[in-house]
Design an enzyme around this catalytic site. Structure first.
Site, PDB file in Angstrom:
ATOM      1  N   VAL A  60       0.835  -1.187  -0.069  1.00 53.63           N
ATOM      2  CA  VAL A  60       0.031   0.005  -0.128  1.00 53.63           C
ATOM      3  C   VAL A  60       0.978   1.189   0.049  1.00 53.63           C
ATOM      4  CG1 VAL A  60      -2.111  -1.172   1.057  1.00 53.63           C
ATOM      5  CG2 VAL A  60      -0.123   0.052   2.694  1.00 53.63           C
TER       6      VAL A  60
ATOM      7  N   ASN B 140      -7.323  -1.065   6.146  1.00 51.97           N
ATOM      8  CA  ASN B 140      -6.979  -1.699   7.309  1.00 51.97           C
ATOM      9  C   ASN B 140      -5.290  -1.901   7.453  1.00 51.97           C
ATOM     10  OD1 ASN B 140      -7.654  -3.831   9.714  1.00 51.97           O
ATOM     11  ND2 ASN B 140      -6.520  -4.881   8.188  1.00 51.97           N
TER      12      ASN B 140
ATOM     13  N   SER C 159      -6.822   4.358  15.400  1.00 55.53           N
ATOM     14  CA  SER C 159      -6.562   3.554  16.786  1.00 55.53           C
ATOM     15  C   SER C 159      -6.520   4.446  17.870  1.00 55.53           C
ATOM     16  CB  SER C 159      -4.942   3.317  16.538  1.00 55.53           C
ATOM     17  OG  SER C 159      -4.538   2.980  17.782  1.00 55.53           O
TER      18      SER C 159
ATOM     19  N   TYR D 194       3.557   6.145  14.845  1.00 59.98           N
ATOM     20  CA  TYR D 194       2.273   5.659  14.838  1.00 59.98           C
ATOM     21  C   TYR D 194       0.987   6.368  15.103  1.00 59.98           C
ATOM     22  CZ  TYR D 194      -1.280   1.532  15.387  1.00 59.98           C
ATOM     23  OH  TYR D 194      -2.444   0.946  15.393  1.00 59.98           O
TER      24      TYR D 194
ATOM     25  N   ALA E 240       0.836   9.569  15.084  1.00 65.28           N
ATOM     26  CA  ALA E 240       0.771  10.562  14.181  1.00 65.28           C
ATOM     27  C   ALA E 240       0.091  10.173  12.815  1.00 65.28           C
ATOM     28  CB  ALA E 240       2.081  10.952  13.658  1.00 65.28           C
TER      29      ALA E 240
HETATM   30  N1  CAA Z   1       3.242   4.483  30.434  1.00 60.56           N
HETATM   31  C1  CAA Z   1       4.031   5.281  31.099  1.00 60.56           C
HETATM   32  N2  CAA Z   1       5.380   5.072  30.963  1.00 60.56           N
HETATM   33  C2  CAA Z   1       5.967   3.938  30.076  1.00 60.56           C
HETATM   34  C3  CAA Z   1       5.094   3.323  29.375  1.00 60.56           C
HETATM   35  C4  CAA Z   1       3.815   3.402  29.643  1.00 60.56           C
HETATM   36  N3  CAA Z   1       2.684   2.955  28.689  1.00 60.56           N
HETATM   37  N4  CAA Z   1       5.937   2.504  28.566  1.00 60.56           N
HETATM   38  C5  CAA Z   1       7.046   2.636  28.967  1.00 60.56           C
HETATM   39  N5  CAA Z   1       7.295   3.568  29.841  1.00 60.56           N
HETATM   40  C6  CAA Z   1       8.465   4.294  30.683  1.00 60.56           C
HETATM   41  C7  CAA Z   1       8.959   2.963  31.348  1.00 60.56           C
HETATM   42  O1  CAA Z   1       8.716   2.677  32.438  1.00 60.56           O
HETATM   43  C8  CAA Z   1      10.439   3.702  31.402  1.00 60.56           C
HETATM   44  O2  CAA Z   1      10.738   4.376  32.367  1.00 60.56           O
HETATM   45  P1  CAA Z   1      12.048   4.867  33.202  1.00 60.56           P
HETATM   46  O3  CAA Z   1      12.927   5.402  32.136  1.00 60.56           O
HETATM   47  O4  CAA Z   1      11.893   5.629  34.345  1.00 60.56           O
HETATM   48  O5  CAA Z   1      12.463   3.375  33.585  1.00 60.56           O
HETATM   49  C9  CAA Z   1      10.711   4.655  29.855  1.00 60.56           C
HETATM   50  O6  CAA Z   1       9.310   4.617  29.548  1.00 60.56           O
HETATM   51  C10 CAA Z   1      11.270   3.603  28.733  1.00 60.56           C
HETATM   52  O7  CAA Z   1      10.769   2.391  28.710  1.00 60.56           O
HETATM   53  P2  CAA Z   1      11.593   1.382  28.024  1.00 60.56           P
HETATM   54  O8  CAA Z   1      12.527   0.969  29.173  1.00 60.56           O
HETATM   55  O9  CAA Z   1      10.470   0.193  27.866  1.00 60.56           O
HETATM   56  O10 CAA Z   1      12.125   1.834  26.764  1.00 60.56           O
HETATM   57  P3  CAA Z   1      12.647   0.682  25.676  1.00 60.56           P
HETATM   58  O11 CAA Z   1      13.253   1.821  24.589  1.00 60.56           O
HETATM   59  O12 CAA Z   1      13.139  -0.648  25.907  1.00 60.56           O
HETATM   60  O13 CAA Z   1      11.451   0.420  24.828  1.00 60.56           O
HETATM   61  C11 CAA Z   1       9.324   0.614  23.626  1.00 60.56           C
HETATM   62  C12 CAA Z   1      10.358   1.492  24.360  1.00 60.56           C
HETATM   63  C13 CAA Z   1       9.857   0.131  22.670  1.00 60.56           C
HETATM   64  C14 CAA Z   1       8.355   2.014  23.228  1.00 60.56           C
HETATM   65  C15 CAA Z   1       8.717  -0.238  24.916  1.00 60.56           C
HETATM   66  O14 CAA Z   1       8.297   0.460  25.956  1.00 60.56           O
HETATM   67  C16 CAA Z   1       7.256  -0.803  24.335  1.00 60.56           C
HETATM   68  O15 CAA Z   1       7.445  -1.510  23.370  1.00 60.56           O
HETATM   69  N6  CAA Z   1       6.089   0.015  24.643  1.00 60.56           N
HETATM   70  C17 CAA Z   1       4.915  -0.360  24.330  1.00 60.56           C
HETATM   71  C18 CAA Z   1       4.313   0.608  23.217  1.00 60.56           C
HETATM   72  C19 CAA Z   1       3.008   0.498  22.846  1.00 60.56           C
HETATM   73  O16 CAA Z   1       2.165   0.380  23.799  1.00 60.56           O
HETATM   74  N7  CAA Z   1       2.609  -0.208  21.688  1.00 60.56           N
HETATM   75  C20 CAA Z   1       1.453  -0.512  21.319  1.00 60.56           C
HETATM   76  C21 CAA Z   1       1.704  -1.589  20.013  1.00 60.56           C
HETATM   77  S1  CAA Z   1      -0.101  -2.006  19.729  1.00 60.56           S
HETATM   78  C22 CAA Z   1      -0.521  -0.945  18.386  1.00 60.56           C
HETATM   79  O17 CAA Z   1      -0.195  -0.225  18.108  1.00 60.56           O
HETATM   80  C23 CAA Z   1      -2.078  -1.192  18.297  1.00 60.56           C
HETATM   81  C24 CAA Z   1      -2.932  -0.104  18.596  1.00 60.56           C
HETATM   82  O18 CAA Z   1      -3.287   0.672  17.931  1.00 60.56           O
HETATM   83  C25 CAA Z   1      -3.149   0.245  20.055  1.00 60.56           C
HETATM   84  P1  NAI Z   2      -1.588  -7.356  11.914  1.00 62.33           P
HETATM   85  O1  NAI Z   2      -0.038  -7.277  11.958  1.00 62.33           O
HETATM   86  O2  NAI Z   2      -2.079  -8.691  12.442  1.00 62.33           O
HETATM   87  O3  NAI Z   2      -1.954  -7.204  10.199  1.00 62.33           O
HETATM   88  C1  NAI Z   2      -1.654  -6.402   9.546  1.00 62.33           C
HETATM   89  C2  NAI Z   2      -1.586  -6.833   8.156  1.00 62.33           C
HETATM   90  O4  NAI Z   2      -1.113  -5.614   7.283  1.00 62.33           O
HETATM   91  C3  NAI Z   2      -0.501  -7.814   7.814  1.00 62.33           C
HETATM   92  O5  NAI Z   2      -1.210  -8.773   7.091  1.00 62.33           O
HETATM   93  C4  NAI Z   2       0.422  -7.183   6.760  1.00 62.33           C
HETATM   94  O6  NAI Z   2       1.285  -8.151   6.126  1.00 62.33           O
HETATM   95  C5  NAI Z   2      -0.227  -6.289   6.442  1.00 62.33           C
HETATM   96  N1  NAI Z   2       0.689  -5.140   5.841  1.00 62.33           N
HETATM   97  C6  NAI Z   2       1.578  -4.724   6.472  1.00 62.33           C
HETATM   98  N2  NAI Z   2       2.038  -3.572   5.581  1.00 62.33           N
HETATM   99  C7  NAI Z   2       1.652  -3.818   4.501  1.00 62.33           C
HETATM  100  C8  NAI Z   2       1.621  -3.029   3.270  1.00 62.33           C
HETATM  101  N3  NAI Z   2       2.758  -2.067   3.030  1.00 62.33           N
HETATM  102  N4  NAI Z   2       0.849  -3.232   2.151  1.00 62.33           N
HETATM  103  C9  NAI Z   2      -0.006  -4.261   2.322  1.00 62.33           C
HETATM  104  N5  NAI Z   2      -0.172  -4.839   3.566  1.00 62.33           N
HETATM  105  C10 NAI Z   2       0.611  -4.543   4.507  1.00 62.33           C
HETATM  106  O7  NAI Z   2      -2.299  -6.123  12.482  1.00 62.33           O
HETATM  107  P2  NAI Z   2      -3.814  -5.802  12.921  1.00 62.33           P
HETATM  108  O8  NAI Z   2      -3.784  -5.801  14.588  1.00 62.33           O
HETATM  109  O9  NAI Z   2      -4.715  -6.779  12.360  1.00 62.33           O
HETATM  110  O10 NAI Z   2      -3.905  -4.612  12.456  1.00 62.33           O
HETATM  111  C11 NAI Z   2      -5.082  -3.990  11.481  1.00 62.33           C
HETATM  112  C12 NAI Z   2      -5.234  -2.705  11.475  1.00 62.33           C
HETATM  113  O11 NAI Z   2      -5.662  -2.299  12.780  1.00 62.33           O
HETATM  114  C13 NAI Z   2      -3.866  -1.873  11.593  1.00 62.33           C
HETATM  115  O12 NAI Z   2      -4.190  -0.506  10.841  1.00 62.33           O
HETATM  116  C14 NAI Z   2      -3.362  -1.370  12.879  1.00 62.33           C
HETATM  117  O13 NAI Z   2      -2.983  -0.215  12.980  1.00 62.33           O
HETATM  118  C15 NAI Z   2      -4.862  -1.208  13.614  1.00 62.33           C
HETATM  119  N6  NAI Z   2      -5.213  -1.378  14.840  1.00 62.33           N
HETATM  120  C16 NAI Z   2      -4.656  -2.361  15.457  1.00 62.33           C
HETATM  121  C17 NAI Z   2      -4.846  -2.681  16.796  1.00 62.33           C
HETATM  122  C18 NAI Z   2      -4.656  -3.850  17.498  1.00 62.33           C
HETATM  123  O14 NAI Z   2      -4.547  -3.422  18.889  1.00 62.33           O
HETATM  124  N7  NAI Z   2      -4.302  -4.925  17.059  1.00 62.33           N
HETATM  125  C19 NAI Z   2      -5.406  -1.433  17.563  1.00 62.33           C
HETATM  126  C20 NAI Z   2      -5.817  -0.437  16.922  1.00 62.33           C
HETATM  127  C21 NAI Z   2      -5.575  -0.284  15.576  1.00 62.33           C
END
Ligand code: CAA
Ligand code: NAI
Length: 246
Positions: free
Chosen positions: A63, A89, A141, A154, A156
């Site tokens: 995409v 998606n 999200s 993300y 942003a």
């Molecule tokens: N709230 C408050 N503080 C937090 C925090 C949180 N959610 N997460 C981390 N911190 C703090 C830590 O406690 C730490 O504090 P200290 O420096 O005082 O110890 C500091 O921030 C740094 O954290 P890390 O040691 O974990 O730092 P790192 O560089 O090793 O890793 C990171 C950073 C990669 C962002 C890791 O913390 C991480 O993976 N966090 C999860 C991020 C997250 O929630 N992603 C969602 C993915 S799923 C998704 O995106 C779907 C969706 O739409 C929701």
């Molecule tokens: P997932 O990682 O299970 O699936 C994402 C899919 O997108 C994968 O099959 C991957 O191959 C495909 N993909 C990645 N880059 C691509 C590209 N450049 N072109 C075409 N396809 C590509 O993720 P999930 O959880 O199913 O996420 C779906 C959507 O929902 C995403 O936009 C994600 O940001 C959003 N979302 C997910 C949440 C969660 O907690 N899982 C929460 C909020 C939003």
């Protein structure tokens, strides 16, 4: 059947939420184009749906690249003849604290999650305008609405998806096209499997429903916005997050 004979493109449909949506849409009578970067997983997932008797096909796409999107859309038109629904998606994460986030990881997430939504929507537009009808649904999200530690890039993109959704709802409403977004909370997929358990537990504690979401929770929201039941819903952001933030 709520989507009888509609043609839907779902990006990122090889896995997770997109795959659940492909199944829900197909069950409701849609012809579904599963569009994904991951060809092997995409073909496997599509074959599983075909075995259940659904009218589905896989289309490899990146995409983030306009040419790839254009050729996917023209292949879908050739296969199914029209496009009624687009679900933007596909998405990726490359999490990191602001102090450590590389320019490359910032840009990669923008290219897929934000520019990818722009490419796909612009590419299906001529077909929908000609039909005088269409439904565009993009995935935001909870992170895009409220921000999230470690997700500068993300968040942003997911906030940007809301801005584009509202703009397109205003631009395209008179052409018979509804444009809406879904903002999921934390959903159990490969994407959240990468999040440290400690953080996922924290998130779960914040959800009044006491659980993380499952892909079908989001697929059902997509279904509502893709169906005729939402014909007067336009420019909205449907929060499907168990009430994690209120
Ligand atoms: N709230 C408050 N503080 C937090 C925090 C949180 N959610 N997460 C981390 N911190 C703090 C830590 O406690 C730490 O504090 P200290 O420096 O005082 O110890 C500091 O921030 C740094 O954290 P890390 O040691 O974990 O730092 P790192 O560089 O090793 O890793 C990171 C950073 C990669 C962002 C890791 O913390 C991480 O993976 N966090 C999860 C991020 C997250 O929630 N992603 C969602 C993915 S799923 C998704 O995106 C779907 C969706 O739409 C929701
Ligand atoms: P997932 O990682 O299970 O699936 C994402 C899919 O997108 C994968 O099959 C991957 O191959 C495909 N993909 C990645 N880059 C691509 C590209 N450049 N072109 C075409 N396809 C590509 O993720 P999930 O959880 O199913 O996420 C779906 C959507 O929902 C995403 O936009 C994600 O940001 C959003 N979302 C997910 C949440 C969660 O907690 N899982 C929460 C909020 C939003």
């Amino acid at each position: 059947m709520r989507l009888k004979d509609k043609v839907a493109i779902i990006t990122g449909a090889a896995n997770g939420i997109g795959l659940a949506a492909a199944e829900v849409f197909a069950r409701e009578g849609a012809k579904v184009a599963l569009a994904d970067f991951n060809e092997q997983q995409g073909i496997e997932s599509t074959n599983l749906l075909k075995e259940k008797g659904y009218d589905v096909a896989f289309f490899q796409v990146n995409v983030a690249e306009r040419e790839s999107v254009n050729s996917m859309v023209s292949d879908v038109l050739e296969t199914f003849g029209r496009i009624d629904i687009l679900v933007n998606n596909a998405g990726i994460t490359k999490d990191g604290m602001l102090s450590k986030l590389s320019v490359e990881d910032f840009q990669k997430v923008i290219d897929v999650n934000l520019t990818g939504v722009f490419h796909c929507t612009q590419a299906v537009l001529p077909a929908m305008v000609e039909q005088g009808k269409g439904k565009i649904i993009s995935t935001s999200s909870v992170s895009g609405v409220y921000g999230n530690v470690g997700q500068t890039n993300y968040a942003a993109t997911k906030a940007g998806v809301i801005g584009m959704t509202k703009t397109w709802a205003k631009e395209l409403g008179r052409k018979g096209i509804n444009v809406n977004a879904v903002a999921p909370g934390f959903i159990e997929t490969g994407m959240t499997a990468k999040v440290p358990d400690k953080i996922l537990d924290q998130m779960k504690m914040m959800v009044p429903l006491g659980r993380l979401g499952i892909p079908e929770d989001i697929a059902n929201a997509y279904l509502f916005l893709a169906s005729e039941e939402s014909n007067y819903v336009n420019g909205t952001v449907l929060h499907v997050d168990g009430g994690i933030m209120m």
